[in-house]
Design a protein around this motif. Sequence first.
Motif, mmCIF file in Angstrom:
data_model
loop_
_atom_site.group_PDB
_atom_site.id
_atom_site.type_symbol
_atom_site.label_atom_id
_atom_site.label_comp_id
_atom_site.label_asym_id
_atom_site.label_seq_id
_atom_site.Cartn_x
_atom_site.Cartn_y
_atom_site.Cartn_z
ATOM 1 N N THR A 86 -7.486 6.620 -6.569
ATOM 2 C CA THR A 86 -7.724 5.006 -5.989
ATOM 3 C C THR A 86 -7.851 5.917 -4.783
ATOM 4 N N HIS A 87 -7.454 6.761 -3.419
ATOM 5 C CA HIS A 87 -8.378 6.491 -2.120
ATOM 6 C C HIS A 87 -8.396 8.716 -1.627
ATOM 7 N N ILE A 88 -9.319 8.467 -1.503
ATOM 8 C CA ILE A 88 -9.110 10.588 -0.565
ATOM 9 C C ILE A 88 -9.077 9.784 1.014
ATOM 10 N N GLN A 89 -8.349 10.177 1.598
ATOM 11 C CA GLN A 89 -8.417 10.271 2.887
ATOM 12 C C GLN A 89 -8.723 11.539 3.706
ATOM 13 N N SER A 90 -8.628 12.216 5.116
ATOM 14 C CA SER A 90 -9.065 12.958 5.224
ATOM 15 C C SER A 90 -7.472 14.398 5.759
ATOM 16 N N THR A 91 -6.441 12.984 5.016
ATOM 17 C CA THR A 91 -5.804 13.776 5.366
ATOM 18 C C THR A 91 -4.122 13.597 4.390
ATOM 19 N N SER A 92 -4.655 13.188 3.063
ATOM 20 C CA SER A 92 -3.734 12.144 2.414
ATOM 21 C C SER A 92 -4.404 11.648 0.983
ATOM 22 N N ILE A 93 -3.674 12.288 -0.270
ATOM 23 C CA ILE A 93 -4.666 10.735 -1.308
ATOM 24 C C ILE A 93 -3.570 10.182 -2.121
ATOM 25 N N THR A 94 -4.086 9.066 -2.410
ATOM 26 C CA THR A 94 -3.062 7.932 -2.825
ATOM 27 C C THR A 94 -3.623 7.619 -4.666
ATOM 28 N N LEU A 95 -2.410 8.048 -4.876
ATOM 29 C CA LEU A 95 -2.828 7.818 -6.737
ATOM 30 C C LEU A 95 -2.250 6.852 -7.218
ATOM 31 N N GLN A 96 -3.486 6.427 -8.087
ATOM 32 C CA GLN A 96 -1.839 4.674 -9.102
ATOM 33 C C GLN A 96 -1.841 5.817 -10.462
#
Lengths: 238, 238
Positions: free
Chosen positions: A54-64
């Motif tokens: 759902t989101h890729i940030q510079s230091t983390s990723i969010t997954l559904q």
Amino acid sequence: MNLILLKEDDFVSPNHVQLSDRRFMHIRDIHQAESNSTLKVGLINGLIGTATVTHIQSTSITLQIQLNQTPPPPLPVTLLLALPRPKMLKRILQTASTMGVKEIYLINSYRVDKSYWSTPLLAETAIYEQLILGLEQAVDTHLPKVYLRKRFKPFVEDELPSLSQDSRKLVAHPYNTTQCPSSELTKTVLVVGPEGGFIPYEIEKLEAAGFTSFHIGQRILRVETAIPALLSRLFPIL
Amino acid sequence: MNLILLKEDDFVSPNHVQLSDRRFMHIRDIHQAESNSTLKVGLINGLIGTATVTHIQSTSITLQIQLNQTPPPPLPVTLLLALPRPKMLKRILQTASTMGVKEIYLINSYRVDKSYWSTPLLAETAIYEQLILGLEQAVDTHLPKVYLRKRFKPFVEDELPSLSQDSRKLVAHPYNTTQCPSSELTKTVLVVGPEGGFIPYEIEKLEAAGFTSFHIGQRILRVETAIPALLSRLFPIL
């Protein structure tokens, strides 16, 4: 990493996880995932399913996360293994974990070098790391349990009888002449000795506890080769 | 080193060898051999027997040799293996050699990284070293042959049909649903794909050459784990 393994505390909402460790790096660099990419995930000791980025940030990723499949069945085996030397231990824990072994006892034997018991690779976190690598490879979620038993005789006399009750009791012993028993999906306790083999006293103690020694051929295999060969021979599925 | 392997040019007389390389060091430091100590030896591609230490010098050792036993029988298998990454290649060559494989073809596949073909570990001497380590472990003398085939299609179309004539033709393919064939001491050509598996085109080409794909379970094994598991499952003895 054929599977991304999730822990309970990765969850930031009932259906979302946020990852910032080597799993994040793996998803970004190896999978080269983008928004809406899907990945295979599993919850440690839980179900397998699909993650959607759902989101890729510079230091983390969010997954559904959607978990809906059961992991592969475990092998009905308890593996008793004379503590191998540290370099081999890592690979053997990984291999056993990949192949579906869920109970591993690392035991002492006359031919186990005393120094092996002080390796940092026996720390709980170090063992955990290898088991997780094995599960990621196998696409499995059920974490094996590893027990350390530093004294052979009390273990074999006091603990082994109840532990091996109602199980096939087998010792792989290349110096024995009994051929390998048939392949069966039967509850089994399998004992594997150190490089150089168990000494006669140890084989006698195991036989006194109801164990039958057998070999899988004339060739002497390294322990890390013997384990997949034995498991594959003793059980009809992996 | 469960066996000291000798070469023809180690012989200084019909029944004596003189060793000054890592075998000398191993006999001196690990076996801690003295005059009249006996050791298990074998002649590469020849018989197995006993060596008696006659002299230990500062930089070499002289052994009297008696060769009178046959080595263990080979597995009736030709192993076709998608070239693994270098780190794995060493262990896999050792393992195959230990388990009695005598013919190994390292082949190309879409998922074999091109860089793997330029590793120094594919030099003849580097391959030889791993094969010897495998034989020393297994107490075997018959040196496997290793062939490199850098192009998949010409190999499968032009060479494989005659090579696999009169053999069981099998491809281990974890994404297939056919279960493992029975354990038989039958001449077999076994194909093992790269990490990530063969692509559908490659499986089609192999099937067109008469090969049947099968799996040994739901779990995805690393190649170095799959090989002992497969050999142990397909052949009744090792």
